[in-house]
Design a protein around this motif. Sequence first.
Motif, PDB file in Angstrom:
ATOM      1  N   GLN A  79       0.839  -1.195   0.000  1.00 38.83           N
ATOM      2  CA  GLN A  79       0.000   0.000   0.000  1.00 38.83           C
ATOM      3  C   GLN A  79       0.868   1.237   0.000  1.00 38.83           C
ATOM      4  OE1 GLN A  79      -2.406   0.892   3.456  1.00 38.83           O
ATOM      5  NE2 GLN A  79      -3.444   2.583   2.424  1.00 38.83           N
ATOM      6  N   THR A  80       0.602   2.136  -0.916  1.00 37.87           N
ATOM      7  CA  THR A  80       1.362   3.380  -0.957  1.00 37.87           C
ATOM      8  C   THR A  80       0.413   4.539  -1.223  1.00 37.87           C
ATOM      9  OG1 THR A  80       3.111   4.602  -2.097  1.00 37.87           O
ATOM     10  CG2 THR A  80       1.911   2.976  -3.409  1.00 37.87           C
ATOM     11  N   PHE A  81       0.556   5.596  -0.443  1.00 38.14           N
ATOM     12  CA  PHE A  81      -0.262   6.789  -0.609  1.00 38.14           C
ATOM     13  C   PHE A  81       0.453   7.676  -1.625  1.00 38.14           C
ATOM     14  CE2 PHE A  81      -2.466  10.510   1.733  1.00 38.14           C
ATOM     15  CZ  PHE A  81      -3.549  10.401   0.888  1.00 38.14           C
ATOM     16  N   VAL A  82      -0.073   7.732  -2.839  1.00 38.91           N
ATOM     17  CA  VAL A  82       0.624   8.355  -3.962  1.00 38.91           C
ATOM     18  C   VAL A  82       1.012   9.796  -3.668  1.00 38.91           C
ATOM     19  CG1 VAL A  82       0.464   8.905  -6.421  1.00 38.91           C
ATOM     20  CG2 VAL A  82      -0.585   6.807  -5.538  1.00 38.91           C
ATOM     21  N   ARG A  83       0.128  10.519  -3.010  1.00 37.76           N
ATOM     22  CA  ARG A  83       0.376  11.935  -2.715  1.00 37.76           C
ATOM     23  C   ARG A  83       1.662  12.145  -1.906  1.00 37.76           C
ATOM     24  NH1 ARG A  83      -3.818  13.933   1.368  1.00 37.76           N
ATOM     25  NH2 ARG A  83      -5.295  13.767  -0.350  1.00 37.76           N
ATOM     26  N   ILE A  84       1.993  11.174  -1.075  1.00 36.99           N
ATOM     27  CA  ILE A  84       3.155  11.301  -0.194  1.00 36.99           C
ATOM     28  C   ILE A  84       4.381  10.586  -0.749  1.00 36.99           C
ATOM     29  CG2 ILE A  84       4.043  10.487   2.037  1.00 36.99           C
ATOM     30  CD1 ILE A  84       1.442  11.310   3.311  1.00 36.99           C
ATOM     31  N   PHE A  85       4.196   9.463  -1.409  1.00 38.15           N
ATOM     32  CA  PHE A  85       5.312   8.584  -1.752  1.00 38.15           C
ATOM     33  C   PHE A  85       6.428   9.307  -2.505  1.00 38.15           C
ATOM     34  CE2 PHE A  85       7.724   5.588  -4.222  1.00 38.15           C
ATOM     35  CZ  PHE A  85       7.913   4.525  -3.352  1.00 38.15           C
ATOM     36  N   GLY A  86       6.103  10.006  -3.568  1.00 36.60           N
ATOM     37  CA  GLY A  86       7.155  10.592  -4.399  1.00 36.60           C
ATOM     38  C   GLY A  86       7.521  12.016  -4.047  1.00 36.60           C
ATOM     39  N   PHE A 131      -2.392   1.627  -5.013  1.00 36.95           N
ATOM     40  CA  PHE A 131      -2.163   3.062  -5.160  1.00 36.95           C
ATOM     41  C   PHE A 131      -3.314   3.789  -4.472  1.00 36.95           C
ATOM     42  CE2 PHE A 131       0.069   1.243  -8.884  1.00 36.95           C
ATOM     43  CZ  PHE A 131       1.338   1.765  -8.669  1.00 36.95           C
ATOM     44  N   THR A 132      -3.073   4.225  -3.251  1.00 39.88           N
ATOM     45  CA  THR A 132      -4.119   4.862  -2.445  1.00 39.88           C
ATOM     46  C   THR A 132      -4.284   6.321  -2.844  1.00 39.88           C
ATOM     47  OG1 THR A 132      -3.519   3.405  -0.616  1.00 39.88           O
ATOM     48  CG2 THR A 132      -4.875   5.306  -0.079  1.00 39.88           C
ATOM     49  N   GLY A 133      -5.545   6.761  -2.921  1.00 42.60           N
ATOM     50  CA  GLY A 133      -5.829   8.169  -3.183  1.00 42.60           C
ATOM     51  C   GLY A 133      -5.870   8.536  -4.645  1.00 42.60           C
ATOM     52  N   ILE A 134      -6.161   7.592  -5.524  1.00 42.73           N
ATOM     53  CA  ILE A 134      -6.151   7.835  -6.964  1.00 42.73           C
ATOM     54  C   ILE A 134      -7.371   8.646  -7.425  1.00 42.73           C
ATOM     55  CG2 ILE A 134      -6.477   6.677  -9.187  1.00 42.73           C
ATOM     56  CD1 ILE A 134      -3.600   6.652  -8.378  1.00 42.73           C
ATOM     57  N   LEU A 135      -8.547   8.309  -6.917  1.00 42.45           N
ATOM     58  CA  LEU A 135      -9.761   8.967  -7.404  1.00 42.45           C
ATOM     59  C   LEU A 135      -9.847  10.411  -6.901  1.00 42.45           C
ATOM     60  CD1 LEU A 135     -12.449   6.141  -7.039  1.00 42.45           C
ATOM     61  CD2 LEU A 135     -10.820   6.560  -8.881  1.00 42.45           C
ATOM     62  N   ARG A 136     -10.468  11.268  -7.729  1.00 37.12           N
ATOM     63  CA  ARG A 136     -10.566  12.684  -7.363  1.00 37.12           C
ATOM     64  C   ARG A 136     -11.441  12.838  -6.119  1.00 37.12           C
ATOM     65  NH1 ARG A 136     -13.465  17.388  -8.753  1.00 37.12           N
ATOM     66  NH2 ARG A 136     -14.768  16.367 -10.341  1.00 37.12           N
ATOM     67  N   HIS A 137     -10.908  13.540  -5.146  1.00 34.69           N
ATOM     68  CA  HIS A 137     -11.608  13.710  -3.873  1.00 34.69           C
ATOM     69  C   HIS A 137     -11.609  15.169  -3.465  1.00 34.69           C
ATOM     70  CE1 HIS A 137      -7.661  14.192  -1.962  1.00 34.69           C
ATOM     71  NE2 HIS A 137      -7.267  13.138  -2.652  1.00 34.69           N
ATOM     72  N   ALA A 138     -12.371  15.480  -2.438  1.00 29.93           N
ATOM     73  CA  ALA A 138     -12.503  16.863  -1.972  1.00 29.93           C
ATOM     74  C   ALA A 138     -11.161  17.395  -1.494  1.00 29.93           C
ATOM     75  CB  ALA A 138     -13.524  16.934  -0.848  1.00 29.93           C
ATOM     76  N   SER A 182      -9.429  14.285   2.444  1.00 31.26           N
ATOM     77  CA  SER A 182      -9.449  12.835   2.624  1.00 31.26           C
ATOM     78  C   SER A 182      -9.644  12.127   1.285  1.00 31.26           C
ATOM     79  CB  SER A 182     -10.580  12.430   3.562  1.00 31.26           C
ATOM     80  OG  SER A 182     -10.785  11.027   3.510  1.00 31.26           O
ATOM     81  N   PRO A 183      -8.846  11.104   1.004  1.00 29.83           N
ATOM     82  CA  PRO A 183      -9.044  10.335  -0.235  1.00 29.83           C
ATOM     83  C   PRO A 183     -10.305   9.488  -0.200  1.00 29.83           C
ATOM     84  CG  PRO A 183      -7.368   9.301   1.130  1.00 29.83           C
ATOM     85  CD  PRO A 183      -7.698  10.612   1.788  1.00 29.83           C
ATOM     86  N   TYR A 184     -11.012   9.507   0.934  1.00 29.47           N
ATOM     87  CA  TYR A 184     -12.251   8.745   1.057  1.00 29.47           C
ATOM     88  C   TYR A 184     -13.479   9.634   1.013  1.00 29.47           C
ATOM     89  CZ  TYR A 184      -8.954   5.115   1.709  1.00 29.47           C
ATOM     90  OH  TYR A 184      -7.912   4.254   1.474  1.00 29.47           O
ATOM     91  N   ALA A 185     -13.283  10.887   0.586  1.00 29.82           N
ATOM     92  CA  ALA A 185     -14.397  11.800   0.312  1.00 29.82           C
ATOM     93  C   ALA A 185     -14.367  12.081  -1.190  1.00 29.82           C
ATOM     94  CB  ALA A 185     -14.265  13.081   1.128  1.00 29.82           C
ATOM     95  N   VAL A 204      -2.300  -4.009 -10.148  1.00 32.46           N
ATOM     96  CA  VAL A 204      -2.677  -2.670  -9.706  1.00 32.46           C
ATOM     97  C   VAL A 204      -3.954  -2.751  -8.875  1.00 32.46           C
ATOM     98  CG1 VAL A 204      -3.525  -0.405 -10.454  1.00 32.46           C
ATOM     99  CG2 VAL A 204      -1.583  -1.491 -11.639  1.00 32.46           C
ATOM    100  N   ALA A 205      -3.891  -2.183  -7.677  1.00 30.37           N
ATOM    101  CA  ALA A 205      -5.077  -2.068  -6.817  1.00 30.37           C
ATOM    102  C   ALA A 205      -5.395  -0.599  -6.606  1.00 30.37           C
ATOM    103  CB  ALA A 205      -4.840  -2.759  -5.475  1.00 30.37           C
ATOM    104  N   ILE A 206      -6.682  -0.263  -6.601  1.00 29.99           N
ATOM    105  CA  ILE A 206      -7.118   1.075  -6.212  1.00 29.99           C
ATOM    106  C   ILE A 206      -8.292   0.934  -5.245  1.00 29.99           C
ATOM    107  CG2 ILE A 206      -6.397   2.100  -8.416  1.00 29.99           C
ATOM    108  CD1 ILE A 206      -9.430   2.396  -9.086  1.00 29.99           C
ATOM    109  N   ASP A 207      -8.632   2.038  -4.598  1.00 28.65           N
ATOM    110  CA  ASP A 207      -9.777   2.055  -3.692  1.00 28.65           C
ATOM    111  C   ASP A 207     -11.081   2.124  -4.466  1.00 28.65           C
ATOM    112  OD1 ASP A 207      -8.882   2.335  -0.766  1.00 28.65           O
ATOM    113  OD2 ASP A 207      -7.645   3.827  -1.782  1.00 28.65           O
ATOM    114  N   PHE A 208     -12.059   1.373  -4.026  1.00 27.64           N
ATOM    115  CA  PHE A 208     -13.449   1.570  -4.405  1.00 27.64           C
ATOM    116  C   PHE A 208     -14.157   1.964  -3.116  1.00 27.64           C
ATOM    117  CE2 PHE A 208     -17.769  -0.451  -5.060  1.00 27.64           C
ATOM    118  CZ  PHE A 208     -18.227   0.517  -5.938  1.00 27.64           C
ATOM    119  N   VAL A 209     -14.728   3.162  -3.104  1.00 25.58           N
ATOM    120  CA  VAL A 209     -15.330   3.712  -1.881  1.00 25.58           C
ATOM    121  C   VAL A 209     -16.846   3.701  -2.075  1.00 25.58           C
ATOM    122  CG1 VAL A 209     -15.313   5.649  -0.257  1.00 25.58           C
ATOM    123  CG2 VAL A 209     -13.289   5.180  -1.661  1.00 25.58           C
TER     124      VAL A 209
END
Length: 559
Positions: A9-16, A57-64, A88-91, A127-132
């Motif tokens: 699991q990697t939070f894309v926003r932070i990883f790079g 890849f956590t946080g891929i979908l467009r969120h608030a 939050s990547p879950y909003a 490849v894994a992504i979140d489905f919320v």
Amino acid sequence: MKKKLIIYQTFVRIFGNRNLTRKEFGTIAENGVGKMNDFTSETLKQIRDFGVNCIWFTGILRHATTTDYFRFGIPSQNPRVVKGRAGSPYAIVDYYDIDPDLAVDVSKRMQEFEALVKRTHEKGMMVAIDFVPNHVARQYKSIAKPDGVSDLGENDDCGKHFSAENNFYYCPGCALDLSDVPVEEYAQNSEPYEEFPARCTGNDRFDAHPGANDWFETVKLNYGVDYCDAGGRSNHFSPTPDTWRKMTDILLFWAQKGVDVFRCDMAEMVPTEFWQYAKQKVKQQFPEIIFVGEVYNPAQYRDYIAAGFDYLYDKVGMYDTLRDVICNHRPATDITFAWQQTDDIRSNMLYFLENHDEQRIASTFFANDPTKAIPAMLVAALLGPNPLMIYAGQEYGELGMDKEGFSGCDGRSTIFDYWALESIYRGYINRQHLVKTARNLGVIYKNILRIANRNIISEGLMYDLMYANPQSTHFDSRHLFTFMRRRDNETLLVVANFSDQIQEADIIIPAHAFDFLALPESDVTATDLLTSRKQTLRLRRDKSVSLTVHPHDGCVMKF
């Protein structure tokens, strides 16, 4: 031949992110942000070489978010209904779009995601992504939905608290009241957020007055369950609810983009009947798709597996047990009880020691030392063929002790703020500054995960030796956990030492183990796969073998 699933699991926003400013509540301009393009072929190879075969890849979908992308035609969100500067990547605000923070060229963000999928597949990883599925952001509005698709809530009857054809739940005649939700200093000059009628909140809050501890920034999705029926909860699944069709179409959209695994957020808050419906539709077109569910109620595990989930989080059982054993709050013998509770579905249970919801092992809130988790990693990785997940930075001892902003200093790595982590920066971007202790920990993780890739772990038999080794002067069953695995003519004897003392262990191998594993009595030369050290073991029924196990360490004796 079935391979053990090992998820990174990697939070894309932070990883790079290469910007180490790390200002509390910092903006994207001040603190920077990681991009999808930071996962270069070389970086992906480095992750794969740990033994990983799937990246989440956590946080891929467009969120608030509070960051303004209006110049790109992307709607802005009111900061009063966004948690943190980054959000939050879950909003989720658009199920069909990519988070613009993660793109080098915002206008080509979907193409950059597709290229990331291609690079990852080329390196032999899924490849894994979140489905919320349970909730969306207050200001959900899709600008990327395919032609002919109606938006969530677009055709709702807002005058009804519940309708099976509505996508949301409403509080007719009531405006949303956020008076109990504190407003961060940077948001105090923003316009008040207005919502009428109020929609019900994502954590099953069915009134118009969510508080600070609620998921106030989200709206609950309606799958045909009336939670406030006069007679109690009632289901309305025929005809098929509109939300079922829309959410299944979203799954199919991302499957067509090459996504292999859906990690389904708070899956237990969505009825099993939907998952049965969606799984049938998705797997009919994409039979290899994997569904991983976040389910915390053990009483519901088997229902959700029957509904189509390939794997479920084993949080309440194995995670909680391993954490307590690491911290010396429970004896190692409890590990046996933990796996036995799900023995009939053990191949469906996903083990982990860290993820974005849990505290970092190295934090003062947990073990205060990442090496204390090495024996737990041996157990989680090698006990069975079921999946294992690690969280980016765990392999280098990430502390999780930053005070980032909205997240605060809580032992977790933020999912709400723009931030960077030194463990990841030094581990993957600037390795010449990786300290020796972190480098050594990374080597240990790599060794364990590579052992987990062996066929003897993904196949074969496991035998728990704890019942034959009660607490004695020759075996410390409070701090030692031991088991065997066997496939064909290959055997592993695994011993994990959770104590801070060297353990001189005499491990009894009962006659039943010889019968169950079809193990002959013999003298063997065993090799410790962690150290390459060799030792002669005299294998006899109901007799013991002697091993020396170092503190917070273990042995994986192969013969």
